[in-house]
Motif scaffolding. Structure first.
Motif, short mmCIF file in Angstrom:
data_model
loop_
_atom_site.label_atom_id
_atom_site.label_comp_id
_atom_site.label_asym_id
_atom_site.label_seq_id
_atom_site.Cartn_x
_atom_site.Cartn_y
_atom_site.Cartn_z
N ILE A 150 -37.87 38.07 -14.73
CA ILE A 150 -37.92 37.24 -16.11
C ILE A 150 -38.38 35.86 -16.05
N ALA A 151 -39.47 35.47 -16.84
CA ALA A 151 -39.76 34.24 -17.03
C ALA A 151 -39.82 33.69 -18.28
N VAL A 152 -39.13 32.67 -18.57
CA VAL A 152 -39.23 31.92 -19.92
C VAL A 152 -39.97 30.65 -19.64
N VAL A 153 -41.20 30.62 -20.40
CA VAL A 153 -42.35 29.58 -20.29
C VAL A 153 -42.06 28.47 -21.19
N GLY A 154 -41.86 27.39 -20.71
CA GLY A 154 -41.34 26.16 -21.59
C GLY A 154 -42.55 25.63 -22.28
N GLY A 155 -42.33 24.46 -22.81
CA GLY A 155 -43.31 23.69 -23.72
C GLY A 155 -43.32 24.43 -24.86
N SER A 156 -42.18 25.00 -25.21
CA SER A 156 -42.15 26.04 -26.70
C SER A 156 -40.92 25.86 -27.26
N PHE A 157 -39.92 25.13 -26.84
CA PHE A 157 -38.72 24.95 -27.33
C PHE A 157 -38.31 23.75 -28.28
N LEU A 158 -39.35 22.91 -28.38
CA LEU A 158 -39.16 21.67 -29.15
C LEU A 158 -40.43 21.71 -30.07
N PRO A 159 -40.32 21.23 -31.32
CA PRO A 159 -41.21 21.10 -32.22
C PRO A 159 -42.50 20.26 -31.90
N SER A 160 -42.07 19.29 -31.05
CA SER A 160 -43.41 18.37 -30.62
C SER A 160 -44.15 19.11 -29.68
N LEU A 161 -44.13 20.06 -29.25
CA LEU A 161 -44.61 20.84 -27.98
C LEU A 161 -45.26 22.05 -28.64
N SER A 162 -46.28 22.77 -27.37
CA SER A 162 -47.19 23.69 -28.10
C SER A 162 -47.41 24.77 -27.13
N GLY A 163 -46.37 24.99 -26.28
CA GLY A 163 -46.11 25.84 -25.32
C GLY A 163 -47.19 25.66 -24.16
N HIS A 164 -47.14 26.86 -23.30
CA HIS A 164 -48.11 26.91 -22.00
C HIS A 164 -48.55 28.14 -21.62
N ASN A 165 -49.61 28.41 -20.95
CA ASN A 165 -50.24 29.86 -20.53
C ASN A 165 -49.18 30.50 -19.65
N PHE A 166 -48.95 31.76 -20.46
CA PHE A 166 -47.98 32.62 -19.77
C PHE A 166 -48.63 33.85 -19.09
N SER A 167 -49.89 34.02 -19.09
CA SER A 167 -50.44 35.02 -18.60
C SER A 167 -50.26 35.09 -16.99
N GLU A 168 -50.04 33.88 -16.37
CA GLU A 168 -49.64 34.00 -14.81
C GLU A 168 -48.49 34.69 -14.64
N ALA A 169 -47.48 34.37 -15.28
CA ALA A 169 -46.19 35.03 -15.31
C ALA A 169 -46.44 36.47 -15.42
N ALA A 170 -47.04 36.97 -16.62
CA ALA A 170 -47.29 38.33 -16.86
C ALA A 170 -47.88 39.07 -15.73
N ALA A 171 -49.12 38.34 -15.21
CA ALA A 171 -49.82 38.90 -14.17
C ALA A 171 -48.97 39.27 -12.78
N ALA A 172 -47.87 38.44 -12.76
CA ALA A 172 -47.14 38.70 -11.61
C ALA A 172 -46.09 39.56 -11.77
N GLY A 173 -46.00 40.18 -13.07
CA GLY A 173 -45.00 41.37 -13.37
C GLY A 173 -43.70 40.90 -13.94
N CYS A 174 -43.80 39.74 -14.39
CA CYS A 174 -42.47 38.95 -14.98
C CYS A 174 -42.65 39.56 -16.61
N ALA A 175 -41.13 39.53 -17.12
CA ALA A 175 -41.00 39.91 -18.74
C ALA A 175 -40.82 38.47 -19.12
N VAL A 176 -41.82 38.14 -19.97
CA VAL A 176 -42.13 36.65 -20.48
C VAL A 176 -41.45 36.48 -21.76
N LEU A 177 -40.76 35.35 -21.85
CA LEU A 177 -40.12 34.95 -23.03
C LEU A 177 -40.84 33.62 -23.19
N THR A 178 -40.48 32.93 -24.47
CA THR A 178 -41.14 31.65 -24.93
C THR A 178 -40.28 31.46 -26.10
#
Length: 194
Positions: free
Chosen positions: A151-179
């Protein structure tokens, strides 16, 4: 300036229209899909494979989750969630990877202040059953670390001043992805993955 470009590859139709409104000749606009999906070879090299096996031995079949690319302020959210999860999974281990190396010191101090047992990756200290957080203070290992956790929680997504990060690498490695809720222009990727 845009008339001097020989090729423009927009992410979406909306972006293509915006480029045309900026007087980009339509014949120069071509679609190639989202380059963020081009995560490259996901095969693991022998050195990485040995590191993965070593970490798996240290983690000793404990339940694990990872919070990757965490920005300043987000670690508070992650650590509160980890505290709640430990109530249900007492041996749970968090792999915490701050986005910016300069944030490691603040995260370390916060963990010490909260009396959380943690190990810094760079020290090569072994993870014990009492270790609650594996704090990654090294660079260039995220792809390998995604192989260690389900399981990978990808940051840059929990505060309104941020706008997420690329989570395709985590998914490609087989992780369940949360943001978190603030994924910005990664929203289209999220919708496609759903």
């Amino acid at each position: 300036m845009l008339s001097k470009l020989s090729l423009v590859i927009p992410l979406s139709t909306i972006q293509a229209v915006r480029f045309q409104l900026l007087h980009t000749p339509p014949y120069k606009i071509h679609f190639a899909g989202d380059l963020k999906y081009a995560v490259g070879d996901v095969e693991v090299r022998e050195k990485e494979l040995n590191t993965i096996k070593d970490l798996q031995r240290q983690f000793n079949d404990r339940p694990i989750w990872m919070a990757a690319s965490i920005h300043r302020g987000e670690e508070e959210v992650i650590l509160r969630v980890h505290d709640e999860l430990i109530k249900a999974y007492p041996s749970l281990l968090l792999i915490l990877v701050p986005r910016h190396p300069q944030d490691i010191k603040n995260v370390s101090l916060a963990l010490k202040k909260q009396k959380v047992n943690f190990v810094l990756r760079s020290t090569m200290e072994l993870v014990s059953i009492n270790t609650r957080v594996y704090l990654v203070d090294t660079l260039g290992e995220l792809r390998m670390l995604y192989r260690v956790t389900p399981i990978a929680v990808v940051g840059g997504s929990f505060l309104p001043s941020l706008s997420g990060h690329n989570f395709s690498e985590a998914a490609a490695a087989g992780c369940a992805v949360l943001t978190g809720p603030h994924v910005g222009h990664f929203y289209h990727m999220l919708v496609e993955m759903w």
